[in-house]
Enzyme design. Structure first.
Site, PDB file in Angstrom:
ATOM      1  N   PHE A 179     -36.883 -22.833 -68.452  1.00 51.21           N
ATOM      2  CA  PHE A 179     -36.511 -24.233 -68.644  1.00 51.21           C
ATOM      3  C   PHE A 179     -35.011 -24.330 -68.872  1.00 51.21           C
ATOM      4  CE2 PHE A 179     -37.450 -22.508 -72.795  1.00 51.21           C
ATOM      5  CZ  PHE A 179     -36.456 -23.009 -73.619  1.00 51.21           C
ATOM      6  N   CYS A 180     -34.479 -25.526 -68.605  1.00 54.21           N
ATOM      7  CA  CYS A 180     -33.076 -25.841 -68.873  1.00 54.21           C
ATOM      8  C   CYS A 180     -32.985 -27.343 -69.122  1.00 54.21           C
ATOM      9  CB  CYS A 180     -32.184 -25.397 -67.718  1.00 54.21           C
ATOM     10  SG  CYS A 180     -32.627 -26.128 -66.132  1.00 54.21           S
ATOM     11  N   THR A 181     -31.798 -27.882 -69.202  1.00 58.75           N
ATOM     12  CA  THR A 181     -31.635 -29.281 -69.610  1.00 58.75           C
ATOM     13  C   THR A 181     -32.302 -30.248 -68.642  1.00 58.75           C
ATOM     14  OG1 THR A 181     -29.516 -28.691 -70.611  1.00 58.75           O
ATOM     15  CG2 THR A 181     -29.974 -31.034 -70.318  1.00 58.75           C
ATOM     16  N   ILE A 208     -35.824 -30.163 -69.880  1.00 61.90           N
ATOM     17  CA  ILE A 208     -36.070 -30.599 -71.256  1.00 61.90           C
ATOM     18  C   ILE A 208     -36.035 -32.124 -71.361  1.00 61.90           C
ATOM     19  CG2 ILE A 208     -35.247 -30.449 -73.643  1.00 61.90           C
ATOM     20  CD1 ILE A 208     -33.825 -27.787 -72.685  1.00 61.90           C
TER      21      ILE A 208
END
Length: 250
Positions: A179-181, A208
């Protein structure tokens, strides 16, 4: 005035990205938008803010207008709000990559990991055989992350490939969830791992931000705040803006 913020990206073949720069800059300026947009041969990535109607017009042009000619037909687009303009100026820049990894074999246009919707994410990361990876920079991880996530301890995304080479093994790590922003770094990271022979690679669709927007706080496995690259600094559940009165050290 409440400003509307659009975070967006798509990996798409844009061989004419250099010619798109000035028309896109002019269009944004005409709408009085501020923020940053990156254009590369592999696609577009950016965050801009402005009046709600201006942001809506901008989003429509990207997806349906003549400028990109329908090439951004799978645009990852997320909206949030800001009490004050979160950017100081408008920048439209040309780059070699819209997110820099430095691996020519990692091409999300050709091959990418399996997308997982926010509603399905909790079940995936709760499975005991899933390695959960936070692909963001260490200072972002320090502000908030998912329970049980591995922090690669990187200072920039370009270092992710070194972490993968040193710490990840296709024979040992058979299921990886990342996952990332907003999702863009995970798309590139998943393409990199697939090129290195990893079999099951998943990533959180919309990142996210989408998770915080869609998953109720009572069901959330997210802890802390999500750093964003603008003057709001961080967002919480339901994409609530950070309360500047909390006295955060910056």
């Amino acid at each position: 005035m409440t400003y509307k913020v659009a975070a967006f990206y798509q990996f798409a073949a844009l061989p004419d990205h250099r010619e798109l720069r000035e028309p896109l800059r002019g269009f944004c300026a005409g709408l009085a938008l501020k923020g940053s947009v990156l254009l590369a041969q592999e696609g577009v990535n950016g965050t801009v803010a402005g009046a709600p109607e201006a942001i809506d017009a901008f989003a429509h042009e990207l997806a349906h207008g003549d400028m990109f000619g329908g090439r951004l037909d799978n645009l990852e687009l997320k909206f949030s709000t800001a009490a004050a303009m979160p950017f100081r100026r408008l920048k439209v820049r040309l780059k070699k990559e819209i997110v820099t990894l430095g691996d020519a074999d990692a091409d999300p246009i050709k091959k990418v990991g399996t997308y997982v919707d926010a509603a399905e994410w909790n079940a995936l990361i709760a499975a005991p055989d899933t390695l959960l990876l936070d692909t963001r920079n260490a200072f972002e991880v320090a502000m908030g992350t998912f329970e049980g996530a591995v922090d690669p301890g990187i200072k920039c995304f370009g270092q992710f490939k070194d972490f993968a080479a040193d710490q990840l093994d296709p024979a040992k790590h058979r299921r990886i969830a990342m996952f990332c922003t907003g999702g863009i770094r995970c798309e590139k990271a998943s393409a990199h791992l697939l090129a290195r022979g990893f079999a099951e690679v998943y990533h959180l669709k919309g990142g996210i931000l989408r998770y915080l927007e869609e998953v109720p706080e009572t069901q959330s496995r997210w802890r802390g705040e999500c750093f964003v690259f603008d003057e709001r600094v961080a967002l919480g559940h339901a994409l609530r803006e950070l309360d500047k009165g909390q006295g955060r050290d910056e």
